[in-house]
Write an enzyme that holds these catalytic residues in place. Sequence first.
Site, PDB file in Angstrom:
ATOM      1  N   CYS A   1     -23.902 -61.368   4.177  1.00 12.47           N
ATOM      2  CA  CYS A   1     -24.791 -61.614   5.311  1.00 12.47           C
ATOM      3  C   CYS A   1     -24.396 -62.882   6.062  1.00 12.47           C
ATOM      4  O   CYS A   1     -24.748 -63.049   7.231  1.00 12.47           O
ATOM      5  CB  CYS A   1     -26.242 -61.710   4.846  1.00 12.47           C
ATOM      6  SG  CYS A   1     -26.557 -63.047   3.673  1.00 12.47           S
TER       7      CYS A   1
ATOM      8  N   GLN B   1     -20.722 -62.134  -5.363  1.00 16.23           N
ATOM      9  CA  GLN B   1     -20.059 -61.360  -4.306  1.00 16.23           C
ATOM     10  C   GLN B   1     -18.537 -61.487  -4.395  1.00 16.23           C
ATOM     11  O   GLN B   1     -17.809 -60.524  -4.140  1.00 16.23           O
ATOM     12  CB  GLN B   1     -20.581 -61.823  -2.945  1.00 16.23           C
ATOM     13  CG  GLN B   1     -22.027 -61.401  -2.704  1.00 16.23           C
ATOM     14  CD  GLN B   1     -22.716 -62.189  -1.603  1.00 16.23           C
ATOM     15  OE1 GLN B   1     -22.333 -63.319  -1.289  1.00 16.23           O
ATOM     16  NE2 GLN B   1     -23.746 -61.604  -1.008  1.00 16.23           N
TER      17      GLN B   1
ATOM     18  N   LYS C   1     -30.036 -55.757  -4.148  1.00 20.64           N
ATOM     19  CA  LYS C   1     -29.931 -57.109  -4.714  1.00 20.64           C
ATOM     20  C   LYS C   1     -30.776 -58.107  -3.941  1.00 20.64           C
ATOM     21  O   LYS C   1     -31.526 -58.895  -4.514  1.00 20.64           O
ATOM     22  CB  LYS C   1     -28.465 -57.554  -4.721  1.00 20.64           C
ATOM     23  CG  LYS C   1     -27.586 -56.761  -5.665  1.00 20.64           C
ATOM     24  CD  LYS C   1     -26.133 -57.215  -5.578  1.00 20.64           C
ATOM     25  CE  LYS C   1     -25.244 -56.364  -6.464  1.00 20.64           C
ATOM     26  NZ  LYS C   1     -23.807 -56.742  -6.325  1.00 20.64           N
TER      27      LYS C   1
END
Length: 542
Positions: A143, A213, A287
């Site tokens: 993001c 990530q 998540k």
Amino acid sequence: MAAAVGGLTTCFARPTPEFIAPSTSYSAPVRVFFKPFKVRDLCCAGEVVGVLSARSIPISPRFELIRLVRMQPGLSALELLKTSSVNRYTKERISIVVIGLNVHTAPVELREKLAIPEAQWPPGIGELCALNHIEEAAVLSTCNRIEIYVVALSQHRGVKEVTEWMSKRSGIPISELCKHRVLLYNTDATQHLFEVSAGLDSLVLGEGQILAQVKHVVKTGQGVAGFDRKISGLFKHAITVGKRVRTETNISSGSFSVSSAAVELAQKKLPESSYATAKVMVVGAGKMGKLVIKHLVAKGCRKMVVVNRTQDSVDAVEELKDVEIIYKPLSKILACASEADVIFTCTASKTPLFTKEHVAMLPPAGTETGRRLFVDISVPRNVEQRVSDLETVSVFNVDDLKEVVAANKEDRLKKVQEAQSIIGEEINKFEAWRDSLETVPTIKKFRAYVERIRAAELDKCLSKMGEDIPKKKKVAINDLSLGIANKLLHGPIQHLRCDGNDSRTLDEILQNMHAINRMFDLETDLSVLEEKIRAKVERGQK
């Protein structure tokens, strides 16, 4: 540069007043022109046979000739230029490059257009590695960032190709990408990824989700052609750095995350009188959604509606024990929104879930002000940008979390210096490993070269001694030859090692490598790079 014209080998050189006449092993005479060479000169009304090697001719230091490349029949002069070291870009060392945009350099409006879902990471790697000057690749899309890490056979050409690929994929003009992109090479690129993994480059300093990530990049890349030794090694080392920084500095202790910052932002924006009674809705139970639920519970929220495609993900949330979670399918999203005062959106949807037309039809919220609060931490955004034009709502996205993060950041700045020291040590370790890869082909070929000689001479010796030699003597003679070969190899190979534990610089080691390549005609130097680029060009023409 050499081209055959009616039995005459013609050399082209850049202008220089100095010249020592070449003495070559070519049967054809040599003619030298003191003029700049161009693509049209390569044709010379005859077949291009290659590029003359400066190593094979005693020349003045200021007389520039290019090394010989054996060309496939039928390659045009332009293809020759692409695939040989005439192209100045192929003279560069292979580079690690990062190209991307992140929360510090680009607004969410641009990042969401570039976002690449996890399912598209492997095909994305394939597309990148199909580019002429890209050998390996990895995609990190979150993001807060979209970053492409590549091993480029040429920095300039590689950056150009990746930027064009990003522009074509997103529809963002190249000029606009260049205004906002992060562009780093080699050590700087390595340091950047290590800082990302350690949480130093995050919107929320020290947040732990980015390490997960980075791990996912490695997991997704396993077995994917193009996610190879250098890039996978870089990301695996980044994971080590992220773990070490968090263990030794405690930079993540009590740390925020994007999800916790989103919950705190909502708490700050709600009227104080409405906080205890506000009706909360969470869209998405992946998540990010689960983390939002966790932090809502930590802030005292005991009842919420969770909208998700399936109920399984909602049931799996550990925080359900003391909380009333009302599951609703995605088809009920607008009906649920009409009853909610605060709506968190955190899905991977590529299209907005809430449009201006949808939200305009919703009744006023039950808060003191009657304004409905949207906190959208998805990239691409789940709430259409035009929704913020409505007077009945307040819309916040991931870029608006900065004000919440600022206060939290000061407490951890002291730990950043410790983290940077660790990162510096790990960069040295990684670069020593990466640099050692430069000499591996030479070491392998040098060992094979010596082994061929040893085996041939051993056979000669044994044949002279006759067939009735006792087995014990054969073994002893073989062991003797192996011992001599290994002792002779030891010194040169030590000078090709690059493990960071000695005083030799990389330049010295590469000079040693080039010397051994020349002395033993191993041909593992620039020709490897030329072969890779030539192969890509030829594949692209099929």
